[in-house]
Design a protein around this motif. Sequence first.
Motif, PDB file in Angstrom:
ATOM      1  N   GLN A 184      58.238  39.041  14.137  1.00 44.66           N
ATOM      2  CA  GLN A 184      57.470  37.812  13.912  1.00 44.66           C
ATOM      3  C   GLN A 184      55.972  38.022  14.103  1.00 44.66           C
ATOM      4  O   GLN A 184      55.288  37.249  14.772  1.00 44.66           O
ATOM      5  CB  GLN A 184      57.996  36.683  14.799  1.00 44.66           C
ATOM      6  CG  GLN A 184      59.448  36.365  14.497  1.00 44.66           C
ATOM      7  CD  GLN A 184      60.017  35.274  15.366  1.00 44.66           C
ATOM      8  OE1 GLN A 184      59.540  35.034  16.468  1.00 44.66           O
ATOM      9  NE2 GLN A 184      61.044  34.606  14.884  1.00 44.66           N
ATOM     10  N   LYS A 185      55.501  39.104  13.473  1.00 43.78           N
ATOM     11  CA  LYS A 185      54.084  39.422  13.460  1.00 43.78           C
ATOM     12  C   LYS A 185      53.722  39.954  12.072  1.00 43.78           C
ATOM     13  O   LYS A 185      54.598  40.380  11.321  1.00 43.78           O
ATOM     14  CB  LYS A 185      53.748  40.470  14.525  1.00 43.78           C
ATOM     15  CG  LYS A 185      53.965  39.959  15.948  1.00 43.78           C
ATOM     16  CD  LYS A 185      53.759  41.037  16.966  1.00 43.78           C
ATOM     17  CE  LYS A 185      53.973  40.506  18.374  1.00 43.78           C
ATOM     18  NZ  LYS A 185      55.357  40.112  18.636  1.00 43.78           N
ATOM     19  N   VAL A 186      52.465  39.928  11.740  1.00 37.89           N
ATOM     20  CA  VAL A 186      52.009  40.487  10.470  1.00 37.89           C
ATOM     21  C   VAL A 186      51.554  41.916  10.709  1.00 37.89           C
ATOM     22  O   VAL A 186      50.751  42.186  11.616  1.00 37.89           O
ATOM     23  CB  VAL A 186      50.874  39.641   9.858  1.00 37.89           C
ATOM     24  CG1 VAL A 186      50.253  40.348   8.662  1.00 37.89           C
ATOM     25  CG2 VAL A 186      51.418  38.272   9.439  1.00 37.89           C
ATOM     26  N   GLY A 187      52.089  42.846   9.922  1.00 38.56           N
ATOM     27  CA  GLY A 187      51.662  44.242   9.999  1.00 38.56           C
ATOM     28  C   GLY A 187      50.431  44.447   9.127  1.00 38.56           C
ATOM     29  O   GLY A 187      50.434  44.083   7.951  1.00 38.56           O
ATOM     30  N   PHE A 193      44.401  53.125   9.982  1.00 40.85           N
ATOM     31  CA  PHE A 193      45.021  52.522  11.151  1.00 40.85           C
ATOM     32  C   PHE A 193      46.100  51.522  10.753  1.00 40.85           C
ATOM     33  O   PHE A 193      46.132  51.037   9.633  1.00 40.85           O
ATOM     34  CB  PHE A 193      43.967  51.772  11.985  1.00 40.85           C
ATOM     35  CG  PHE A 193      42.795  52.599  12.385  1.00 40.85           C
ATOM     36  CD1 PHE A 193      42.840  53.388  13.517  1.00 40.85           C
ATOM     37  CD2 PHE A 193      41.642  52.599  11.618  1.00 40.85           C
ATOM     38  CE1 PHE A 193      41.746  54.167  13.888  1.00 40.85           C
ATOM     39  CE2 PHE A 193      40.542  53.363  11.976  1.00 40.85           C
ATOM     40  CZ  PHE A 193      40.594  54.149  13.112  1.00 40.85           C
ATOM     41  N   GLY A 194      46.947  51.208  11.698  1.00 46.15           N
ATOM     42  CA  GLY A 194      47.925  50.144  11.547  1.00 46.15           C
ATOM     43  C   GLY A 194      47.988  49.370  12.842  1.00 46.15           C
ATOM     44  O   GLY A 194      47.868  49.943  13.921  1.00 46.15           O
ATOM     45  N   LYS A 195      48.137  48.056  12.735  1.00 47.26           N
ATOM     46  CA  LYS A 195      48.254  47.249  13.945  1.00 47.26           C
ATOM     47  C   LYS A 195      48.943  45.933  13.637  1.00 47.26           C
ATOM     48  O   LYS A 195      49.026  45.517  12.477  1.00 47.26           O
ATOM     49  CB  LYS A 195      46.905  47.001  14.606  1.00 47.26           C
ATOM     50  CG  LYS A 195      45.888  46.278  13.745  1.00 47.26           C
ATOM     51  CD  LYS A 195      44.608  45.915  14.505  1.00 47.26           C
ATOM     52  CE  LYS A 195      43.865  47.088  15.059  1.00 47.26           C
ATOM     53  NZ  LYS A 195      42.579  46.726  15.694  1.00 47.26           N
ATOM     54  N   ALA A 196      49.432  45.290  14.679  1.00 43.89           N
ATOM     55  CA  ALA A 196      50.064  43.981  14.551  1.00 43.89           C
ATOM     56  C   ALA A 196      48.993  42.909  14.627  1.00 43.89           C
ATOM     57  O   ALA A 196      48.100  42.958  15.473  1.00 43.89           O
ATOM     58  CB  ALA A 196      51.083  43.784  15.664  1.00 43.89           C
ATOM     59  N   PHE A 223      44.878  40.889  17.701  1.00 38.66           N
ATOM     60  CA  PHE A 223      45.476  42.119  17.213  1.00 38.66           C
ATOM     61  C   PHE A 223      46.014  42.957  18.366  1.00 38.66           C
ATOM     62  O   PHE A 223      45.434  42.988  19.445  1.00 38.66           O
ATOM     63  CB  PHE A 223      44.448  42.948  16.432  1.00 38.66           C
ATOM     64  CG  PHE A 223      43.959  42.266  15.194  1.00 38.66           C
ATOM     65  CD1 PHE A 223      44.658  42.368  14.001  1.00 38.66           C
ATOM     66  CD2 PHE A 223      42.797  41.506  15.215  1.00 38.66           C
ATOM     67  CE1 PHE A 223      44.217  41.732  12.858  1.00 38.66           C
ATOM     68  CE2 PHE A 223      42.339  40.865  14.078  1.00 38.66           C
ATOM     69  CZ  PHE A 223      43.054  40.968  12.896  1.00 38.66           C
ATOM     70  N   GLY A 224      47.116  43.645  18.104  1.00 38.97           N
ATOM     71  CA  GLY A 224      47.672  44.573  19.071  1.00 38.97           C
ATOM     72  C   GLY A 224      46.949  45.906  19.008  1.00 38.97           C
ATOM     73  O   GLY A 224      45.988  46.082  18.252  1.00 38.97           O
ATOM     74  N   THR A 236      56.378  47.291  17.828  1.00 38.27           N
ATOM     75  CA  THR A 236      57.156  47.088  19.043  1.00 38.27           C
ATOM     76  C   THR A 236      56.292  46.293  20.005  1.00 38.27           C
ATOM     77  O   THR A 236      55.274  46.803  20.483  1.00 38.27           O
ATOM     78  CB  THR A 236      57.564  48.431  19.680  1.00 38.27           C
ATOM     79  OG1 THR A 236      58.248  49.220  18.696  1.00 38.27           O
ATOM     80  CG2 THR A 236      58.471  48.215  20.878  1.00 38.27           C
ATOM     81  N   GLY A 237      56.682  45.064  20.274  1.00 41.55           N
ATOM     82  CA  GLY A 237      55.820  44.196  21.082  1.00 41.55           C
ATOM     83  C   GLY A 237      54.550  43.918  20.305  1.00 41.55           C
ATOM     84  O   GLY A 237      54.592  43.325  19.226  1.00 41.55           O
ATOM     85  N   THR A 238      53.427  44.371  20.817  1.00 39.71           N
ATOM     86  CA  THR A 238      52.155  44.247  20.083  1.00 39.71           C
ATOM     87  C   THR A 238      51.611  45.620  19.677  1.00 39.71           C
ATOM     88  O   THR A 238      50.501  45.717  19.168  1.00 39.71           O
ATOM     89  CB  THR A 238      51.096  43.507  20.923  1.00 39.71           C
ATOM     90  OG1 THR A 238      50.870  44.227  22.139  1.00 39.71           O
ATOM     91  CG2 THR A 238      51.547  42.089  21.239  1.00 39.71           C
ATOM     92  N   SER A 239      52.397  46.670  19.926  1.00 39.05           N
ATOM     93  CA  SER A 239      51.966  48.027  19.569  1.00 39.05           C
ATOM     94  C   SER A 239      52.579  48.452  18.237  1.00 39.05           C
ATOM     95  O   SER A 239      53.629  47.956  17.838  1.00 39.05           O
ATOM     96  CB  SER A 239      52.380  49.024  20.647  1.00 39.05           C
ATOM     97  OG  SER A 239      51.778  48.712  21.873  1.00 39.05           O
TER      98      SER A 239
END
Length: 190
Positions: free
Chosen positions: A72-75, A85-88, A98-99, A147-150
């Motif tokens: 339930q987050k946007v990648g 980079f990639g982040k939530a 942002f994570g 995973t979580g916010t990572s």
Amino acid sequence: PVSLGTSSYYIGSSISYDANAAKFIVFYSGTSNYGTGVVLSISGTTPTVNTPVVFKSASGVKFASTYDSVNQKVGLFYGSGSNTFGKAAIISGTTLSFGSAATLSNTIATESFIVPDGTFDSDTGQCVFVFRQDTGGKGVAITMKITGTSSSFGTSVEFTTGTDTCNWPSVSYDTLAKKVVIFNDTGGNN
């Protein structure tokens, strides 16, 4: 319509709907042409632009996004200069945060008209992003797990062969076949 402001550097935009928050996140070139995200709320037929957040303080950022329905987050997948980079991206009310970012050694091509694309594989619970690699112009696909916010990247795979290069890659997930489909313009052999 509502305005997100002006930008002199066009590199495209990306929008994803966060079903959990019932709001959109728009990623675009904002002030100083920096990579920017903003929560877009809809009431009836009226959109409301909330407070923009810069996710990359650099011009020429290329980005793609997709909603991760499992976490339930946007990648968010983005690149500028020599790093990718990639982040939530997380919505709380109308606030965007942002994570922690995952870093990828392969970079997105420097041409301003080459932009990545993303989709979510609900069977494996991973985001899948496609892009043009800076070295050799090959098409590359990679998974990103939130995973979580990572976030963390899987192993990248080239989807072009021989002398084919990658232009305007697009990707979508087939929920019945449980496969990701990639479309790519190689400059003549779509």
